[in-house]
Design a protein around this motif. Structure first.
Motif, PDB file in Angstrom:
ATOM      1  N   GLU A   1      37.968  46.396 114.257  1.00  0.00           N
ATOM      2  CA  GLU A   1      36.560  46.436 113.850  1.00  0.00           C
ATOM      3  C   GLU A   1      35.673  45.878 114.961  1.00  0.00           C
ATOM      4  N   GLU A   2      34.427  46.297 114.951  1.00  0.00           N
ATOM      5  CA  GLU A   2      33.477  45.763 115.932  1.00  0.00           C
ATOM      6  C   GLU A   2      33.268  44.271 115.690  1.00  0.00           C
ATOM      7  N   GLY A   3      33.233  43.517 116.742  1.00  0.00           N
ATOM      8  CA  GLY A   3      32.916  42.094 116.645  1.00  0.00           C
ATOM      9  C   GLY A   3      34.084  41.190 116.311  1.00  0.00           C
ATOM     10  N   GLU A   4      35.289  41.731 116.223  1.00  0.00           N
ATOM     11  CA  GLU A   4      36.421  40.842 115.910  1.00  0.00           C
ATOM     12  C   GLU A   4      37.281  40.570 117.148  1.00  0.00           C
TER      13      GLU A   4
ATOM     14  N   ARG B   1      39.558  30.271 126.201  1.00  0.00           N
ATOM     15  CA  ARG B   1      39.479  30.430 124.734  1.00  0.00           C
ATOM     16  C   ARG B   1      38.031  30.298 124.274  1.00  0.00           C
ATOM     17  N   ASP B   2      37.340  29.276 124.820  1.00  0.00           N
ATOM     18  CA  ASP B   2      35.931  29.066 124.454  1.00  0.00           C
ATOM     19  C   ASP B   2      35.077  30.267 124.856  1.00  0.00           C
ATOM     20  N   LEU B   3      35.399  30.817 126.038  1.00  0.00           N
ATOM     21  CA  LEU B   3      34.644  31.980 126.517  1.00  0.00           C
ATOM     22  C   LEU B   3      34.853  33.176 125.586  1.00  0.00           C
ATOM     23  N   ILE B   4      36.095  33.371 125.148  1.00  0.00           N
ATOM     24  CA  ILE B   4      36.388  34.498 124.241  1.00  0.00           C
ATOM     25  C   ILE B   4      35.637  34.301 122.911  1.00  0.00           C
ATOM     26  N   LEU B   5      35.633  33.071 122.423  1.00  0.00           N
ATOM     27  CA  LEU B   5      34.907  32.794 121.174  1.00  0.00           C
ATOM     28  C   LEU B   5      33.406  33.008 121.363  1.00  0.00           C
TER      29      LEU B   5
ATOM     30  N   ARG C   1      30.791  35.535 119.462  1.00  0.00           N
ATOM     31  CA  ARG C   1      29.481  35.122 118.923  1.00  0.00           C
ATOM     32  C   ARG C   1      28.374  36.057 119.399  1.00  0.00           C
ATOM     33  N   ARG C   2      28.565  36.596 120.614  1.00  0.00           N
ATOM     34  CA  ARG C   2      27.551  37.513 121.161  1.00  0.00           C
ATOM     35  C   ARG C   2      27.774  38.955 120.699  1.00  0.00           C
ATOM     36  N   GLY C   3      28.679  39.132 119.734  1.00  0.00           N
ATOM     37  CA  GLY C   3      28.885  40.445 119.126  1.00  0.00           C
ATOM     38  C   GLY C   3      29.909  41.329 119.811  1.00  0.00           C
ATOM     39  N   LYS C   4      30.613  40.796 120.796  1.00  0.00           N
ATOM     40  CA  LYS C   4      31.606  41.610 121.509  1.00  0.00           C
ATOM     41  C   LYS C   4      32.907  41.693 120.702  1.00  0.00           C
ATOM     42  N   THR C   5      33.618  42.786 120.924  1.00  0.00           N
ATOM     43  CA  THR C   5      34.957  42.936 120.349  1.00  0.00           C
ATOM     44  C   THR C   5      35.950  42.564 121.443  1.00  0.00           C
TER      45      THR C   5
ATOM     46  N   HIS D   1      51.233  35.876 125.150  1.00  0.00           N
ATOM     47  CA  HIS D   1      52.528  35.285 124.819  1.00  0.00           C
ATOM     48  C   HIS D   1      52.314  33.893 124.226  1.00  0.00           C
ATOM     49  N   ILE D   2      51.110  33.367 124.451  1.00  0.00           N
ATOM     50  CA  ILE D   2      50.841  31.993 124.010  1.00  0.00           C
ATOM     51  C   ILE D   2      50.303  32.068 122.586  1.00  0.00           C
ATOM     52  N   LEU D   3      51.230  31.924 121.636  1.00  0.00           N
ATOM     53  CA  LEU D   3      50.896  32.208 120.251  1.00  0.00           C
ATOM     54  C   LEU D   3      49.940  31.198 119.642  1.00  0.00           C
ATOM     55  N   SER D   4      50.009  29.954 120.130  1.00  0.00           N
ATOM     56  CA  SER D   4      49.101  28.953 119.566  1.00  0.00           C
ATOM     57  C   SER D   4      47.653  29.318 119.880  1.00  0.00           C
ATOM     58  N   ASP D   5      47.439  29.889 121.069  1.00  0.00           N
ATOM     59  CA  ASP D   5      46.081  30.315 121.432  1.00  0.00           C
ATOM     60  C   ASP D   5      45.636  31.489 120.576  1.00  0.00           C
ATOM     61  N   ALA D   6      46.554  32.432 120.372  1.00  0.00           N
ATOM     62  CA  ALA D   6      46.224  33.593 119.538  1.00  0.00           C
ATOM     63  C   ALA D   6      45.892  33.134 118.122  1.00  0.00           C
ATOM     64  N   GLU D   7      46.688  32.183 117.630  1.00  0.00           N
ATOM     65  CA  GLU D   7      46.472  31.669 116.274  1.00  0.00           C
ATOM     66  C   GLU D   7      45.109  30.991 116.155  1.00  0.00           C
TER      67      GLU D   7
END
Lengths: 254, 318
Positions: free
Chosen positions: B33-36, B178-182, B186-190, B196-202
């Motif tokens: 979906e858009e924005g996720e 991670r902060d940049l991706i978040l 917030r800016r509406g990007k998908t 491989h780093i599952l804790s980050d993905a989680e």
């Protein structure tokens, strides 16, 4: 066309920032300087020898630079995966191939122009004259460059740099020999070899069409039709090879 | 409109002299979906990078189709609003960060002055403002990775494809990314990214897909996949000796640290009854922490065929 120009410009920048490029240019200029020495040991033919030797040196080193760049640059793009960041942008594969071709051609042409300028200045300093046939010879080398660049580009994405350099060099050697080879087979009536000689003649580019070096210092110039035919031939053959390269790259996975 | 739609995507490579067939991807279907922030999880060779390469036009699919913001990936302009960070990205060492951004911007059809106007802000956002005029050949691995993000952002894309963006970064670098991706979310990007780093993905994904041997084995929101079932509890007690707590017979594991006794309770235990028993014995309950399955445990259980557990648990996928 802007994307083709951007890729071509980047290719030129990559070349001019490569040390190997300057080493080859240095040796070419060294040979031009040495040509005067060869002129001294020839009886009253010093300027003629100097011109012939220098043009041959420019031709050889531009060929080496073209083969070196043509066979390594695209291979490096694939091997180092820099091609990923290009193709993932809004860039067609035809734009990549054309950008690389014109970039390589521009870099090699700049190099040839630089060497020619050094040669002309040196020639004038040494008391020689500059005639139109000299520029025609350089123009012919440029046409040859168009052809050799398209050959090297075709093979650089298919095989290793060493093998593609070898194949490109074979094209160069056969390209200067196809006419002689066919005439030789015809003259000595090697009937069994005629089909092969004909196949080689039509398959490989006839680089002698673009060779105007014999006119330097002769006081004569070829007919305009001959020059135009050479230009059309080089452009047509190069376009055909680029077309084959495009077909291969369109289907290729990187 | 979906940001990314993938339908029955398959890729078969031919390898070696005899052209032996190797299936890298088999019938992958998913939508983003858009924005996720969508995490693409899988062991090495699961087909993650092949999926990225097909979406980015670097490899051709054997069959199936995919769309980015409604445009088929084989059409011109499909990647106009996309940004891509390749795995183990390489760049032209002889160019400076600013020159390279200008080059990539022009490849996206941007005018030189528009790229120039954006370059400073992009490099600032990835922490490379001071290295804008340094050549990429002088960059460390972390700096190159951050530059990779910068080049992916050059055209202000709506959808970002990040293949293993956190690999090779030190902890502050990972945190920053991670902060940049978040922030991008917030800016509406998908953001579609593999890791491989599952804790980050989680920590950052809204949804994930688990890929194994070229096929999807699980897909959905992390909370739903991991479930709400409590695996165990950790009970923290003060004012009691470990031996006294042990005598209560309430936990499966007991340890003491700085005057606090930590007791691990089975997930089926009744926490209220346990707390009553602790209090009646004179102890004070400081904390009761429910422990749920982590993404790593879920991944090992459901995904990687080379690890323990095989494909047990999830039979879905395409």
């Amino acid at each position: 066309m802007g994307k083709v120009i951007a890729i071509a410009g980047n290719t030129v920048r990559e070349v001019v920032r490569d040390k190997v490029f300057y080493i080859l240019v240095f040796f070419a200029v060294l040979l031009i300087a040495v040509s005067k020495a060869l002129g001294w040991i020839s009886m009253e033919q010093d300027v003629k020898v100097m011109k012939d030797f220098s043009i041959a040196a420019i031709n050889l080193f531009v060929l080496l630079i073209t083969i070196f760049l043509g066979t390594t640059l695209v291979y490096k793009e694939i091997d180092k995966r820099t091609i990923y960041t290009i193709l993932s942008k809004d860039v067609g594969r035809w734009q990549f191939v054309l950008g690389k071709y014109f970039g390589l051609l521009a870099a090699a042409s700049m190099c040839m122009a630089g060497m020619t300028a050094v040669f002309i200045v040196y020639l004038l300093v040494m008391g020689g004259g500059v005639e139109a046939s000299l520029f025609l010879a350089v123009g012919g080398m440029l046409l040859e460059l168009m052809l050799i660049t398209s050959v090297s580009l075709l093979f650089s994405g298919l095989t290793s740099p060493v093998l593609s350099a070898f194949i490109t060099f074979c094209f160069f050697l056969l390209g200067h020999s196809v006419e002689v080879l066919r005439k030789f087979v015809e003259e000595f009536e090697f009937q069994g070899l005629e089909p092969m000689a004909n196949a080689i003649y039509y398959l490989f580019p006839n680089l002698e069409n673009c060779n105007f070096k014999m006119y330097v210092g002769s006081g004569t110039l070829p007919e305009a039709a001959h020059v135009l035919w050479a230009a059309a031939y080089a452009a047509g053959y190069s376009a055909a090879l680029i077309g084959i390269t495009l077909v291969i790259y369109r289907r290729k996975d990187f | 409109m979906k940001a990314i739609e993938i339908e029955n995507l398959a890729k078969v490579y031919r390898r070696g002299f005899w052209g032996t067939r190797f299936t890298a991807l088999s019938g992958l279907s998913l939508s983003v979906e858009e924005g996720e922030i969508y995490g693409f999880i899988g062991a090495n060779g699961a087909g993650k990078t092949t999926t990225f390469k097909i979406l980015m036009g670097i490899a051709k699919p054997t069959s199936g189709s995919a769309r980015i913001l409604g445009t088929d990936i084989s059409a011109r302009g499909a990647r106009m609003k996309a940004g891509y960070l390749p795995e183990e990205s390489y760049y032209y060492n002889y160019l400076t960060a600013r020159e390279l951004l200008r080059f990539y911007g022009r490849l996206q059809g941007m005018r030189g002055r528009d790229v120039a106007a954006r370059s400073g802000a992009i490099l600032e956002s990835v922490g490379l403002a001071e290295s804008a005029d340094a050549r990429l050949g002088e960059f460390s691995k972390g700096m190159r990775q951050r530059f990779g993000i910068a080049q992916a952002l050059v055209n202000d894309p709506a959808v970002l494809f990040l293949d293993e963006p956190l690999t090779g970064l030190d902890p502050p670098g990972r945190k920053g990314l991670r902060d940049l991706i978040l922030d991008l979310k917030r800016r509406g990007k998908t953001v579609f990214f593999s890791s491989h780093i599952l804790s980050d993905a989680e920590a950052i994904c809204d949804r994930i897909a688990v890929l194994d041997r070229g096929g999807l084995v699980a897909e959905g929101p992390i909370g739903k996949l991991l479930g709400s079932k409590v695996k165990s509890y950790e009970l923290q007690i003060s004012g009691a000796q470990p031996d006294a707590v042990k005598d209560l017979g309430i936990g499966v594991g007991i340890r003491s640290d700085a005057g606090i006794v930590h007791v691990t309770l089975d997930g089926t235990a009744d926490p209220d009854a346990v707390i009553d028993r602790v209090r009646s014995a004179g102890g004070k309950v400081v904390a009761l922490i429910p422990v749920r399955e982590t993404l790593e445990e879920f991944f090992m259980r459901s995904g990687p065929s080379g690890a323990h557990g095989g494909l047990g648990g999830f039979g879905g996928g395409a």
